[in-house]
Design a protein around this motif. Structure first.
Motif, PDB file in Angstrom:
ATOM      1  N   GLN A 115      45.294  39.158  45.822  1.00 59.28           N
ATOM      2  CA  GLN A 115      44.485  38.869  47.002  1.00 59.28           C
ATOM      3  C   GLN A 115      45.012  37.655  47.750  1.00 59.28           C
ATOM      4  OE1 GLN A 115      40.093  39.713  46.141  1.00 59.28           O
ATOM      5  NE2 GLN A 115      41.087  40.119  44.196  1.00 59.28           N
ATOM      6  N   GLN A 117      45.954  51.664  33.679  1.00 58.16           N
ATOM      7  CA  GLN A 117      45.262  50.785  32.721  1.00 58.16           C
ATOM      8  C   GLN A 117      45.139  51.470  31.370  1.00 58.16           C
ATOM      9  OE1 GLN A 117      41.654  50.026  34.902  1.00 58.16           O
ATOM     10  NE2 GLN A 117      42.475  48.147  35.801  1.00 58.16           N
ATOM     11  N   MET A 158      44.610  30.899  40.841  1.00 60.18           N
ATOM     12  CA  MET A 158      44.416  31.058  42.288  1.00 60.18           C
ATOM     13  C   MET A 158      43.933  32.448  42.630  1.00 60.18           C
ATOM     14  SD  MET A 158      47.546  29.589  44.438  1.00 60.18           S
ATOM     15  CE  MET A 158      47.293  28.015  45.186  1.00 60.18           C
ATOM     16  N   ASP A 185      39.805  28.311  44.753  1.00 59.70           N
ATOM     17  CA  ASP A 185      38.944  29.448  45.084  1.00 59.70           C
ATOM     18  C   ASP A 185      38.206  29.150  46.377  1.00 59.70           C
ATOM     19  OD1 ASP A 185      37.917  31.920  42.977  1.00 59.70           O
ATOM     20  OD2 ASP A 185      36.798  31.647  44.840  1.00 59.70           O
ATOM     21  N   ILE A 242      34.981  30.197  46.598  1.00 61.43           N
ATOM     22  CA  ILE A 242      33.578  30.100  46.191  1.00 61.43           C
ATOM     23  C   ILE A 242      33.425  28.991  45.151  1.00 61.43           C
ATOM     24  CG2 ILE A 242      31.737  31.417  45.020  1.00 61.43           C
ATOM     25  CD1 ILE A 242      32.261  32.393  47.855  1.00 61.43           C
ATOM     26  N   THR A 291      35.752  51.649  32.017  1.00 56.89           N
ATOM     27  CA  THR A 291      35.194  50.692  32.978  1.00 56.89           C
ATOM     28  C   THR A 291      35.860  50.891  34.332  1.00 56.89           C
ATOM     29  OG1 THR A 291      36.865  49.049  32.372  1.00 56.89           O
ATOM     30  CG2 THR A 291      34.766  48.930  31.210  1.00 56.89           C
ATOM     31  N   ILE A 304      32.523  47.080  36.520  1.00 55.59           N
ATOM     32  CA  ILE A 304      33.142  45.790  36.187  1.00 55.59           C
ATOM     33  C   ILE A 304      32.556  44.624  36.971  1.00 55.59           C
ATOM     34  CG2 ILE A 304      35.375  46.831  35.661  1.00 55.59           C
ATOM     35  CD1 ILE A 304      36.352  45.999  38.447  1.00 55.59           C
ATOM     36  N   VAL A 352      31.356  42.989  31.434  1.00 53.93           N
ATOM     37  CA  VAL A 352      31.859  44.022  30.518  1.00 53.93           C
ATOM     38  C   VAL A 352      33.251  43.674  29.962  1.00 53.93           C
ATOM     39  CG1 VAL A 352      32.923  45.531  32.262  1.00 53.93           C
ATOM     40  CG2 VAL A 352      31.976  46.524  30.173  1.00 53.93           C
ATOM     41  N   PHE A 357      42.061  49.089  29.930  1.00 55.64           N
ATOM     42  CA  PHE A 357      40.682  48.858  30.393  1.00 55.64           C
ATOM     43  C   PHE A 357      39.805  50.107  30.306  1.00 55.64           C
ATOM     44  CE2 PHE A 357      42.506  45.287  32.981  1.00 55.64           C
ATOM     45  CZ  PHE A 357      41.711  44.285  32.452  1.00 55.64           C
ATOM     46  N   LYS A 358      40.424  51.260  30.088  1.00 55.27           N
ATOM     47  CA  LYS A 358      39.640  52.492  30.181  1.00 55.27           C
ATOM     48  C   LYS A 358      39.332  53.090  28.814  1.00 55.27           C
ATOM     49  CE  LYS A 358      40.003  52.873  34.839  1.00 55.27           C
ATOM     50  NZ  LYS A 358      39.572  51.562  35.373  1.00 55.27           N
TER      51      LYS A 358
HETATM   52  N1  MGD Z   1      37.020  45.988  32.454  1.00 51.96           N
HETATM   53  C1  MGD Z   1      37.828  46.017  33.509  1.00 51.96           C
HETATM   54  N2  MGD Z   1      38.399  44.875  33.948  1.00 51.96           N
HETATM   55  C2  MGD Z   1      39.230  44.909  35.010  1.00 51.96           C
HETATM   56  C3  MGD Z   1      39.518  46.122  35.682  1.00 51.96           C
HETATM   57  C4  MGD Z   1      38.905  47.312  35.203  1.00 51.96           C
HETATM   58  O1  MGD Z   1      39.084  48.422  35.748  1.00 51.96           O
HETATM   59  N3  MGD Z   1      38.091  47.220  34.110  1.00 51.96           N
HETATM   60  N4  MGD Z   1      40.374  46.116  36.750  1.00 51.96           N
HETATM   61  C5  MGD Z   1      41.346  45.038  36.863  1.00 51.96           C
HETATM   62  C6  MGD Z   1      41.910  45.006  38.225  1.00 51.96           C
HETATM   63  S1  MGD Z   1      42.699  46.426  38.734  1.00 51.96           S
HETATM   64  C7  MGD Z   1      41.828  43.937  39.032  1.00 51.96           C
HETATM   65  S2  MGD Z   1      42.683  43.961  40.513  1.00 51.96           S
HETATM   66  C8  MGD Z   1      41.104  42.722  38.611  1.00 51.96           C
HETATM   67  C9  MGD Z   1      40.350  41.986  39.713  1.00 51.96           C
HETATM   68  O2  MGD Z   1      39.715  40.889  39.151  1.00 51.96           O
HETATM   69  P1  MGD Z   1      39.674  39.435  39.826  1.00 51.96           P
HETATM   70  O3  MGD Z   1      40.902  39.137  40.571  1.00 51.96           O
HETATM   71  O4  MGD Z   1      39.329  38.474  38.753  1.00 51.96           O
HETATM   72  O5  MGD Z   1      38.409  39.628  40.773  1.00 51.96           O
HETATM   73  P2  MGD Z   1      37.962  39.046  42.166  1.00 51.96           P
HETATM   74  O6  MGD Z   1      36.484  39.051  42.172  1.00 51.96           O
HETATM   75  O7  MGD Z   1      38.626  39.801  43.249  1.00 51.96           O
HETATM   76  O8  MGD Z   1      38.474  37.553  42.129  1.00 51.96           O
HETATM   77  C10 MGD Z   1      39.092  36.946  43.211  1.00 51.96           C
HETATM   78  C11 MGD Z   1      38.688  35.488  43.286  1.00 51.96           C
HETATM   79  O9  MGD Z   1      39.484  34.853  44.268  1.00 51.96           O
HETATM   80  C12 MGD Z   1      38.679  34.238  45.252  1.00 51.96           C
HETATM   81  N5  MGD Z   1      39.440  34.353  46.502  1.00 51.96           N
HETATM   82  C13 MGD Z   1      39.381  35.324  47.440  1.00 51.96           C
HETATM   83  N6  MGD Z   1      40.307  35.094  48.401  1.00 51.96           N
HETATM   84  C14 MGD Z   1      40.971  33.974  48.047  1.00 51.96           C
HETATM   85  C15 MGD Z   1      42.055  33.240  48.623  1.00 51.96           C
HETATM   86  O10 MGD Z   1      42.603  33.575  49.673  1.00 51.96           O
HETATM   87  N7  MGD Z   1      42.479  32.141  47.954  1.00 51.96           N
HETATM   88  C16 MGD Z   1      41.908  31.723  46.799  1.00 51.96           C
HETATM   89  N8  MGD Z   1      42.415  30.655  46.191  1.00 51.96           N
HETATM   90  N9  MGD Z   1      40.863  32.378  46.253  1.00 51.96           N
HETATM   91  C17 MGD Z   1      40.420  33.496  46.852  1.00 51.96           C
HETATM   92  C18 MGD Z   1      37.360  34.953  45.191  1.00 51.96           C
HETATM   93  O11 MGD Z   1      36.308  34.098  45.610  1.00 51.96           O
HETATM   94  C19 MGD Z   1      37.249  35.317  43.700  1.00 51.96           C
HETATM   95  O12 MGD Z   1      36.657  34.291  42.952  1.00 51.96           O
HETATM   96  O13 MGD Z   1      40.165  43.086  37.592  1.00 51.96           O
HETATM   97  C20 MGD Z   1      40.782  43.677  36.484  1.00 51.96           C
HETATM   98  N10 MGD Z   1      39.804  43.746  35.420  1.00 51.96           N
END
Ligand code: MGD
Ligand code: MGD
Ligand code: SF4
Ligand code: MO
Length: 920
Positions: free
Chosen positions: A113, A307, A407, A435, A437, A610, A684, A696, A713-714
């Motif tokens: 992201q 996954q 990050m 972040d 938030i 998940t 999730i 989860v 994850f699945k």
């Molecule tokens: N059990 C289970 N777990 C999984 C998955 C699943 O299918 N099952 N899927 C996985 C997958 S595919 C993914 S992609 C991940 C996603 O999981 P994460 O990346 O942990 O989830 P987000 O909530 O998108 O977290 C992004 C964070 O970055 C912050 N943010 C947003 N924009 C910016 C920015 O420009 N700069 C900064 N510094 N911060 C920013 C947001 O506020 C948020 O806190 O989860 C994974 N985890």
């Protein structure tokens, strides 16, 4: 400017920050500061359409919850710091540990992201200037298996398919992808293409029945984890039926015979494949026939493939079928990895993973390392792959990695065995978190917090699933002291004495450097790569600002053009039959099927799957702010087959504990009818900020794919048990009782809670274990009503354990609380709607304590269509009134006529009501 006082609001074109579809948006902010976001009609991805998450973006660009200033945790409390002081602390802290323990004692954990520019600078800093490759990303959890599969087969991480191809295909196979919910606009394009060409077929391979499979011509509810068997079986079938392109195989590939032998060996005949995959042999044969006879076939896949502990093999098993039939490098054909995050692809371009180098160069090839070091003029270059996400947090836990800068990701929620991540961060010497938030489950562990710019404030580029680069443009001033992530990284580089190599003061300079590196040494005799942005080199601020969505490669006039064959566009990857391996041939990769790592037993007899729901994004830091997205799925749940529910002793709507050997969570039981036997699904999204115990990730088995390092994850063995409570309840309140998560009197009074943001209120669902009496006194304390003369209505039936209270202020509803021993509480939809009323009328006041409107038809029910806010009860009434198709419902109520992602649900409701009408 009519009166000279305030400028006319202008539409700024940008890109949606959610899924990898990469839709273009137009954002407009009114003089009063209200932002509205609509689809950009000019954008080649979505041509003006948006799904509900995109359409609700305006509701998320608000100051609420933002991290406003850099801060440092001192004795458990956060102290505000200036930016220079915070950056000094980061630079000194990392320097101290590097000097003491070496460059591999520090790490970065970043995200798909981030913008390409942020990502580029992070990688340059770590791999070129720290000299370690300990920088990994949440993309490891997402599409690293696809990357590894591409590299094995093609020699370079190339996605050879475009959205146009998808529309040209005769057959689209979606494997492990709930596209209808996770890539809604892409799915809508697909459905529209099928409407135009009814010969086009859609096959979905997913253990669950999903909104996507609802729209398919054929659904294969494959046994979880058995996709390699399935695609090996398909390969054998294609071979046996002479659907092999021998000329293509001979001219452009290697490894066919060995791969074929393994597929034949492990797959056997279709009957044994059907048994291994728990599929109806007739359905499997139909799929194989369809695949065999469709020249233009695209196999699109996402997390159900990646996954997995055999994720990379799943990817190659799919690619093998395309190579064997020569269905690649042609319009309408190819394997297609659908990317999850908005900039998953940009991250890959700059070498975001710990085993990659920038610009699709290889960390493990000395000549490539030398090329990059020369280009960066860096004092060193990482010469071995760094730690992959799961290993990285294990190394923190083991005290090997002592400082980490996180990050744009929330690993305490999103990594497997997530409580271990908590323990690791709690003992890490230095944790820096950037972040947007302030309060996330991960920022809670930060020693230093750096405020990042949110979407709407950031400026840069992202690349979508089809390799299209689009600009994200700022249209809002930064909130508080938020700064770009690339800036914070560059400031640290400057403090380490590398100012000359990190001279950036605007994003376009970084993009230009990145574009130049993609061209650097990009020649047949040095380091040929398909990724080439030569044509975008030299963009100045104005050129960058005007950059229209562009698919790569973009060659400079002086670069050799990518040759076109068979009339294919030059953008068609592999159209020339040349791949990016040493011998320029594509490789077949033998894939021997492996069962998922976790084995079911009597203690843990069910498979935990998940994934995502339609209206939420990951850990809800953004979608959790949007009332429009709150009620489609308002609570965390576990979905089970009714027989598994019976065997587990849990009932629909009650609470259940789901446990694995790693951890447990407590969620609401749902029997949607979509689950096969022996599998359960938990979303999730719910972090510690939104629920007491629904993270989860705690349960997920941390086993990873041996090639890609992507977690499984699945597929975690779990059990489901009743979570007994004495009372259920919910509260709606204008006060934000959840702001301090568990700390509010409301949530503290409950053994279990979850909350969402409504339009003008917060809704908390609650449950308690003790049958406490005297609800009257407790209720006032829970809702924070101290004034004894407050306008307070209540109803109590102590023998039934039922209690209801309403707090009114100036004739408006301020808060209400409903308690019952059973989960059969009144509909939240009508009560919620009262928060929009300036004054309650007497009928509302009476209805309030009953929990339902006196007049019929005022309760819309839970939201189904979020775009137009149409509830389930309204839709059911229309179906009873004669609407028999989603189109008829749309004509009457508008539901499903905007983004279309509720259409599968509308279909389901029609079928459900019909079934009820015919059985009663
Ligand atoms: N059990 C289970 N777990 C999984 C998955 C699943 O299918 N099952 N899927 C996985 C997958 S595919 C993914 S992609 C991940 C996603 O999981 P994460 O990346 O942990 O989830 P987000 O909530 O998108 O977290 C992004 C964070 O970055 C912050 N943010 C947003 N924009 C910016 C920015 O420009 N700069 C900064 N510094 N911060 C920013 C947001 O506020 C948020 O806190 O989860 C994974 N985890
Ligand atoms: N609404 C919404 N959209 C999103 C996101 C979001 O958080 N919310 N996140 C974005 C991100 S980062 C990602 S990675 C994508 C993910 O997009 P998807 O991959 O479509 O989503 P998931 O729900 O993770 O999982 C997809 C499907 O895999 C199935 N599956 C499980 N096991 C198997 C198996 O063994 N074989 C097969 N064939 N299928 C299996 C699951 O039942 C599930 O339906 O979504 C993106 N879009
Ligand atoms: S499909 Fe929806 S979430 Fe994905 S980019 Fe488009 S508008 Fe955003
Ligand atoms: Mo993802």
């Amino acid at each position: 400017m009519m009166d000279g006082s305030s400028p006319e609001p202008r539409d700024i074109a940008s890109t949606c920050p959610y899924c990898g579809t990469g839709c273009g948006v137009l954002a407009r902010t009114s003089a009063a500061g209200v932002t509205t976001v609509v689809g950009d009609p000019q954008h080649p991805t979505n041509f003006g359409r948006l799904c509900v998450k995109g359409a609700a973006l305006g509701e998320t660009v608000v100051p609420r919850g933002r991290l406003l200033h850099p801060a440092k945790r001192v004795a458990g409390a956060l102290q505000r710091l200036s930016w220079p002081a915070a950056l000094d602390e980061v630079a000194d802290g990392f320097r101290r540990i590097i000097d003491r323990d070496g460059p591999d004692a520090v790490a970065w954990y970043v995200s798909g992201q981030l913008l390409t520019e942020d990502y580029y600078v992070a990688n340059k800093l770590v791999k070129g200037f720290v000299g370690s490759a300990n920088i990994d990303t949440n993309s490891r959890l997402c599409m690293s298996s696809a990357v590894a599969g591409h590299k094995r087969a093609f020699g370079e991480d190339i996605v050879p398919v475009s959205y146009d191809d998808l529309e040209q295909a005769e057959l689209v196979v979606l494997v492990g992808s709930n596209t209808a919910w996770c890539h809604p606009i892409l799915f809508q394009r697909l459905l529209k293409a099928r409407e135009r060409n009814p010969a086009m077929k859609l096959v979905v391979i997913d253990p669950r029945r999903t909104a996507t499979s609802e729209m398919a011509d054929l659904h294969l509810p494959v046994r979880p984890g058995t996709d390699v068997w399935l695609f090996n079986g398909l390969l054998s079938y294609l071979h046996q039926h002479g659907v092999i392109d021998t000329a293509f195989i001979e001219a452009h590939t290697s490894g066919f015979a060995r791969t074929m032998a393994i597929a034949d060996n492990t797959a056997g005949d279709l009957r044994s494949v059907a048994a291994a995959c728990k599929l109806d042999p007739g359905v499997l044969t139909e799929f194989c026939r369809l695949f065999a006879r469709s020249e233009r076939v695209i196999t699109a896949f996402s997390m159900g493939v990646n996954q997995s502990s055999s994720g990379t093999d799943k990817v190659n098993a799919i690619i093998n079928c395309h190579l064997a039939t020569g269905r690649i490098g042609k319009s309408g054909a190819g394997p297609f990895s659908i990317t999850g995050q908005p900039n998953a692809m940009g991250g890959r371009e700059v070498g975001g993973l710990s085993n990659m180098l920038a610009a699709h160069l290889d960390l493990e090839v000395a000549a490539h390392r030398a090329l990059v070091q020369d280009f960066w003029q860096s004092p060193r270059i990482a010469d071995k792959p760094g730690l992959k996400a799961v290993d990285l947090f294990d190394a923190i836990d083991a005290g090997i990695v002592k400082a980490v800068w996180i990050m744009a990701t929330n690993p305490v929620v999103s990594l497997p065995d997530a409580d271990k991540v908590k323990r690791a961060l709690a003992k890490c010497e230095l944790v820096v978190v950037s972040d947007v938030i302030a309060d996330t489950d991960t920022t809670a562990f930060a020693h230093l917090l750096l405020p990042a710019q949110g979407w709407g404030e950031k400026d840069g580029t992202v690349t979508n699933s089809e390799r299209c680069i689009s600009r994200q443009r700022a249209f809002l001033p930064p909130i508080g002291e938020a700064r770009p992530d690339w800036w914070a990284l560059s400031e640290v580089a400057r403090r380490w004495g590398h100012g000359a190599q990190f001279p950036y003061d605007a994003a376009h300079q970084i993009f230009d450097e990145h574009a130049r590196l993609t061209r650097f040494g990009n020649r047949d005799d040095i380091a040929p790569r398909y990724l080439n942005l030569g044509g975008l080199v030299g963009l100045d601020q104005a050129g960058y600002d005007q950059l229209a969505p562009t698919r790569w490669p973009v060659l400079a006039g002086t670069d050799a053009p990518v040759p076109a064959t068979d009339g294919a566009a030059p953008l068609q990857a592999f159209a020339d039959g040349r791949y990016y391996t040493a011998d320029r041939r594509a490789r077949f990769v033998p894939t021997a099927p492996q069962a998922p790592a976790g084995r079911l037993d009597d203690d843990y007899p069910l498979v935990l799957n998940t994934g995502r729901v339609r209206d939420h994004w990951h850990t809800m830091t953004r979608t959790g702010l949007a009332p429009r997205l709150a009620t489609h799925v308002a609570e965390p749940f576990v979905d089970l087959h009714p027989q598994d529910a019976l065997l587990s002793g849990v009932r629909e709507h009650a609470l259940a504990r789901v446990s694995s050997v790693h951890g447990s969570c407590v969620v609401r039981v749902r029997l949607s009818g979509e689950m096969p036997r022996n599998s359960v699904f938990v979303p999730i999204h719910w972090s510690g900020q939104f629920a007491s115990d629904a993270r989860v990730g705690k349960l997920v088995n941390p086993v990873v794919d041996p090639v890609s390092g992507e977690p499984e994850f699945k597929h975690t063995p779990v059990r489901v048990e009743p979570f007994s409570v004495a009372w259920h309840g919910f509260a709606l309140s204008r006060d934000d009782h959840g702001a301090a998560a568990g700390a509010s009197p409301l949530t503290a009074a409950a053994a279990w809670w979850t909350r969402i943001t409504g339009d003008g209120y917060t809704r908390s669902e609650l449950a308690g274990r003790r049958p406490d009496g005297d609800w009257s006194a407790r209720a006032r304390a829970m809702l924070g009503v101290v004034d004894p003369d407050a306008d307070w209505l209540e109803y109590e039936d102590p023998t039934a354990g039922v209690f209801r209270a309403v707090h009114l202020v100036d004739g408006r509803i301020h808060a209400c609380l409903f308690i019952s021993p059973r989960p059969d509480l009144p509909s939240r939809a009508w009560l919620s709607s009262l928060f929009g009323k300036p004054q309650l009328d007497p009928g509302d006041r009476i209805g309030l304590l009953i929990g339902e409107p006196l007049a019929q038809g005022e309760d819309a029910g839970a939201t189904v269509c979020s775009c137009f806010g149409i509830g389930r009860k309204t839709i059911e009434a229309a179906i009873r009134g004669g609407c028999a198709t989603p189109a008829e419902l749309g004509a009457q109520l508008k539901c499903g006529t905007n983004c279309g992602s509720c259409v599968p649900e509308l279909k389901g409701l029609i079928a459900e009501l019909r079934a009820r009408q015919t059985t009663t």
